[in-house]
Design an enzyme around this catalytic site. Structure first.
Site, PDB file in Angstrom:
ATOM      1  N   LYS A  86      -3.736   1.068   4.304  1.00  0.00           N
ATOM      2  CA  LYS A  86      -4.176  -0.184   3.682  1.00  0.00           C
ATOM      3  C   LYS A  86      -3.148  -0.649   2.648  1.00  0.00           C
ATOM      4  O   LYS A  86      -2.822  -1.836   2.571  1.00  0.00           O
ATOM      5  CB  LYS A  86      -5.562   0.003   3.040  1.00  0.00           C
ATOM      6  CG  LYS A  86      -6.671   0.127   4.085  1.00  0.00           C
ATOM      7  CD  LYS A  86      -7.991   0.595   3.504  1.00  0.00           C
ATOM      8  CE  LYS A  86      -9.005   0.865   4.609  1.00  0.00           C
ATOM      9  NZ  LYS A  86     -10.242   1.505   4.136  1.00  0.00           N
TER      10      LYS A  86
ATOM     11  N   GLN B 105     -13.232   3.735  -1.082  1.00  0.00           N
ATOM     12  CA  GLN B 105     -13.075   4.462   0.182  1.00  0.00           C
ATOM     13  C   GLN B 105     -14.232   5.455   0.343  1.00  0.00           C
ATOM     14  O   GLN B 105     -14.474   6.286  -0.536  1.00  0.00           O
ATOM     15  CB  GLN B 105     -11.720   5.199   0.180  1.00  0.00           C
ATOM     16  CG  GLN B 105     -11.357   5.860   1.489  1.00  0.00           C
ATOM     17  CD  GLN B 105     -11.148   4.863   2.635  1.00  0.00           C
ATOM     18  OE1 GLN B 105     -10.579   3.797   2.456  1.00  0.00           O
ATOM     19  NE2 GLN B 105     -11.631   5.217   3.808  1.00  0.00           N
TER      20      GLN B 105
ATOM     21  N   ASP C 206     -15.147  -5.341   1.265  1.00  0.00           N
ATOM     22  CA  ASP C 206     -15.606  -4.446   2.340  1.00  0.00           C
ATOM     23  C   ASP C 206     -16.986  -4.866   2.857  1.00  0.00           C
ATOM     24  O   ASP C 206     -17.457  -4.355   3.872  1.00  0.00           O
ATOM     25  CB  ASP C 206     -15.683  -3.007   1.816  1.00  0.00           C
ATOM     26  CG  ASP C 206     -14.660  -2.100   2.493  1.00  0.00           C
ATOM     27  OD1 ASP C 206     -14.077  -2.516   3.508  1.00  0.00           O
ATOM     28  OD2 ASP C 206     -14.475  -0.962   2.010  1.00  0.00           O
TER      29      ASP C 206
END
Ligand code: NAD
Length: 291
Positions: A52, A96, A119
């Site tokens: 990422k 994450q 997200d």
């Protein structure tokens, strides 16, 4: 059979993001910023964060990674997220997953400002997505929807079976399909006869984490198969949840692993970060015009 090439489609998305970032920079003097929070030393999670960060650099997104040991407390993580919520250079915040067991994941995700929730895991965005309202949508299912769009795969009226029902993959996937007027069946570990469902479906989307779960006899001739699973075998090979060699002979479209849904997830993350930055830039401009 046609391969759905996630790698080149993701590149197309990332090229478009890159040129929009150049416009945003030139017109508004703004560079999109993404903060990534990672806890612990899980190698797969670190590999994803590394990918990422690299992708951010390629398209011109400013990124910072907060890498923390798994001894960190929940309050300390909340403190970092609060700092990022208040940082005007940060437009997207990503935690994450998975987090260590002593951390309440929902609590952490709900500390993120929903406007920076690129997200799409915050309950605010999940609720809006389910209601078919504008929202940030989880990057993996959003990437699958982008694949359908690019390959002109019609969803309205189609029988779609989603295998796997997690909050980050299967459930948002099912909602997006329903919003696109597909007839959706969601299956999971407690489903009694998986084959009975998948073998009748026009489209099968699998995100489970079990190599070779979906075999040839479970798929209808000419069906479309999307493999979200990522599994590392003992010999080091990366495979999905579908027996690719056998299933690909029978279906009309299929995504490979690697090179399928994985790259799309990253493309959608960058796109969501850009969208967030554009919204903040617009707001700033309106405030300036009002003064
Ligand atoms: P998860 O463990 O949270 O959820 C797995 C789901 O699969 C659950 O709903 C469970 O009920 C179901 N399941 C388990 N065994 C099953 C079986 N035998 N039959 C039917 N259903 C079964 O996992 P997750 O976070 O949703 O991830 C799923 C997979 O997708 C993993 O391989 C993960 O690495 C991959 N993934 C890929 C991307 C990407 O970008 N391509 C992104 C996220 C996750």
């Amino acid at each position: 059979m046609q391969l759905i090439d996630g790698k080149s489609l993701s590149k197309k998305v990332q090229d478009a993001v890159k040129s929009d970032i150049e416009i945003l920079k030139a017109e508004q003097g703004m560079v999109p910023g993404l903060a990534v929070v990672i806890v612990g030393d899980d190698p797969a999670s670190h590999a994803y964060v590394g990918m990422k960060e690299k992708a951010c650099k390629n398209v011109g997104v400013y990124s910072i990674a907060h890498k923390m040991p798994d001894t960190i407390t929940q309050d300390e993580i909340i403190e970092i997220i609060t700092m990022m919520n208040n940082n005007p250079h940060i437009h997207g915040i990503l935690v994450q997953l998975p987090l260590p067991p002593h951390i309440d994941t929902t609590k952490i995700l709900e500390v993120i400002n929903p406007r920076k929730d690129v997200d799409g895991f915050h309950a605010y965005n999940v609720g809006r997505m389910v209601s078919n309202l504008e929202s940030f949508v989880a990057c993996t299912p959003l990437g699958v929807m982008k694949m359908f769009e690019e390959y002109n795969i019609e969803l309205e009226g189609k029988d779609v079976v989603v295998v796997g029902a997690s909050n980050i993959v299967g459930k948002p996937m099912a909602s997006l399909l329903l919003n696109a007027n597909a007839t959706v069946t969601v299956t999971h570990i407690y489903t009694k006869d998986l084959k009975a469902h998948t073998s009748k479906a026009d489209i099968v989307i699998v995100g489970v984490g079990v190599p070779n779960l979906i075999k040839e006899e479970m798929i209808k001739e000419g069906a479309i198969v999307i493999d979200i699973g990522i599994n590392r075998l003992e010999d080091g090979r990366l495979v999905g949840d579908v027996d690719f060699d056998a299933v690909s002979k029978k279906c009309s479209y299929i995504t490979p692993v690697p090179g399928g849904v994985g790259p799309m997830t990253i493309g959608m993350l960058l796109q969501n970060t850009l969208i967030s930055a554009q919204a903040f830039a617009k707001e700033k401009q309106q405030l300036n015009e009002g003064n």
